[in-house]
Design an enzyme around this catalytic site. Sequence first.
Site, PDB file in Angstrom:
ATOM      1  N   GLY A 238      -0.080   0.387   2.817  1.00  0.00           N
ATOM      2  CA  GLY A 238       0.708   0.886   1.690  1.00  0.00           C
ATOM      3  C   GLY A 238      -0.074   0.741   0.400  1.00  0.00           C
ATOM      4  N   SER A 239       0.655   0.640  -0.696  1.00  0.00           N
ATOM      5  CA  SER A 239       0.013   0.591  -2.010  1.00  0.00           C
ATOM      6  C   SER A 239      -0.702  -0.752  -2.218  1.00  0.00           C
ATOM      7  CB  SER A 239       1.076   0.770  -3.084  1.00  0.00           C
ATOM      8  OG  SER A 239       2.059  -0.234  -2.922  1.00  0.00           O
ATOM      9  N   GLY A 243       0.186  -4.644  -1.132  1.00  0.00           N
ATOM     10  CA  GLY A 243      -0.816  -5.464  -0.428  1.00  0.00           C
ATOM     11  C   GLY A 243      -1.034  -6.802  -1.115  1.00  0.00           C
ATOM     12  N   GLU A 260      -4.393  -2.359   4.618  1.00  0.00           N
ATOM     13  CA  GLU A 260      -4.892  -0.977   4.469  1.00  0.00           C
ATOM     14  C   GLU A 260      -4.182  -0.389   3.265  1.00  0.00           C
ATOM     15  OE1 GLU A 260      -7.254   0.202   6.180  1.00  0.00           O
ATOM     16  OE2 GLU A 260      -7.296  -0.882   8.068  1.00  0.00           O
ATOM     17  N   CYS A 294      -4.087   8.391   2.021  1.00  0.00           N
ATOM     18  CA  CYS A 294      -4.848   7.321   1.390  1.00  0.00           C
ATOM     19  C   CYS A 294      -6.281   7.781   1.155  1.00  0.00           C
ATOM     20  CB  CYS A 294      -4.817   6.069   2.250  1.00  0.00           C
ATOM     21  SG  CYS A 294      -5.239   6.396   3.965  1.00  0.00           S
TER      22      CYS A 294
END
Length: 507
Positions: A238-239, A243, A260, A294
Site C-alpha cells: 500500500g502507500s 507502510g 511493498e 505502484c
Amino acid sequence: MQDFLNTLKINETNSGVSTGSHWFSSSINTSSASPVDGKTIGTVQLASGSDYETIIQEAQKAFAIWRSVPAPKRGDVIRQVGDGFRRYKKELGSLISYETGKSLQEGLGEVQEVIDICDFASGLSRQISGLTMHSERPLHRMYEQYHPLGIVGIITAFNFPAAVWAWNSALAWVCGDVTVWKPSPKAPLTAIACQKITAEIFTLNQVPEAVSSLLCGNNDIGELLSRDTRIPLVSATGSTAMGRKVAVAVAQRLGRSLLELGGNNAIIITPDADLQLALTASVFGAVGTAGQRCTSTRRLIIHSSIYDTFKNQLVKAYHQLKIGNPLEHGIHMGPLIDKAAVEGYLTAIDRCKEEGGAFLVEGGLLEGYGYESGCYVKPCIAEVNPDLPIVREETFAPILYIMKYETIEEAIAIQNGVSQGLSSAIMSTNLRETELFLSSVGSDCGIANVNIGTSGAEIGGAFGGEKDSGGGRESGSDSWKAYMRRQTNTINFGNQLPLAQGIKFDL
Ligand code: NAD
C-alpha cells in the site's frame, strides 16, 4: 453483468470473513460500488474484533497440521488452486475490472499472475533447499535448513486486488505457512471470490480449514495484524504512509515485515532511444490502470536534443486515448477507484500549476453520458522542473511530468532524486548508457529496465523497491526465503567434543 457475479457466487450480501469452507456472519456491513457506473455490486459483512480472534486461533490450529504436510504435496494442492483460477479467469477478470475500474484486459492479466505464481510455487515445492558448509571441526557436519514460519498476515492495496494476495499466499502455503488476508476495503468482492475459488480446491484436497483465511475489514483490522505477536510475518502492500505505521508496529514486537509501498517511477529517454518503443512504453506506463499502478510511469526524463520531437509525439498520442467503460473493447483507460482519488488528482494538478508546472495536455474531471460515477478523469501531461515538491510525491492518478536533461549522469541523478525507489527504466540503444544505468552508480530502484517501461513485472523475478518503496521482495527468485525461518544445524558424528574457535575446556 450478473453472469460473472453468479458464477463466482457473489451475492447481494456476502460474508467477508472465512476460514475456507466456513463463512462467518457479522452485523458490520459495507458495500462495494463500482467506479465504472457507480452502482453497488454487493454488500460485505466485515470482521469484528471477536471474528479476528477466532480467525487467528483457527489459523494457529491449521498451521500445526499444514507445516507437516510434505512440500511437494503442498505444491500439488497449489497447482490445483492455479487450475481453479484458470477455470474462473474470465469471470474473475471481469469482476476485477468492474470493481476496480481497470481494463478487462488488465483484469484478465491479473488473474494470469495468480495462475503463474501458483505454477511457480508448485515448481518451488521440489526445490526448497539450504546450503551445506564445511565445519572447522573434524567429524562434524554443518548445514542450513528452512522451516515454516507460522501465520503470515497479508494486507493488500486496492489496485491489484488478487495478484498481490496470490504472490504472498502461494509462496507462504508452499513454505508450510498459513495465511490471513486483509484485503483493501475498496475491493472486497474480488477477495471473497478468490477465497471461494481457493476454498473449493482446499476442501477437495482435505486441506485443514484456515490454511487460507479472509478478514475483510478496515484499517483497524490491519493494525490488529501488525501488533499481533502470533503473526511472525506481516506482508503489507500500500502507500508509504501505511507502510511506516505497519513497520513500526511490527518492529515494536520484533516481528518481520515485508513492505511493498509507493513508487515515483521514471523513464530516461536518451538520444539513442527507439522513439516508437519509448512512446508506447511511456503512454502505457502513465495511463495503464489510470495511473494507479505502484509501477506507473510518473516522470519522463528526456534528453534536450529529442525533447521537442518526443513531446509532440506524446501529446498527439494522448489526444487519441479512449477513456470510458473499461469492460468495453478498445478502451485505453477506465475510471479512478473512487471520488477521493479524483480529489487527490485535482489537488495535485492545482498544486503543480501553483508550483510553476505548465500543462501540455490539460487534466480535469470527465462528465456526462458514460461518466456518471464521477470517477473518470483526463490523463494529463505537465512540463516541470524536476525539483518541484509535487513531482517528488506519488499521486496515484494519470498525471505525467516531463523534464529535460543534458548528460546521462544528470538524468540518473534526477531519476534517483526522489524518496521512492520502486521501478525505473532507460530507453536507449547505447550500451554505455544502458550499462551505466544498471551499474552500482546507476538506478537506485528495486527494478531497473532497459527498453521496456516501468510498469508490469513478471512473477519470475523478485518484486519490490528500495527507500520509501519499502525494501521488501516478493513473488519470484528467492523471495520465498522471507516466508521461512532459517536454522543452522551442526552434527558431531565423532567421539570427541572439539569446541569451536579452538577453545579448551578440560574437565
Ligand atoms: P493504502 O495504503 O490506503 O491501503 C493499503 C492497505 O493497507 C489497505 O488494505 C488498508 O486497509 C491497509 N491499511 C491502511 N492503514 C493501515 C494501518 N495503519 N495498519 C494496517 N493496515 C493499514 O493504499 P491503497 O490506496 O489501497 O493503494 C495504493 C498505494 O499502494 C499506492 O501508494 C501504491 O503505490 C501502493 N502499492 C504498492 C505496491 C508495491 O508492490 N510496491 C503494489 C500495489 C500498490
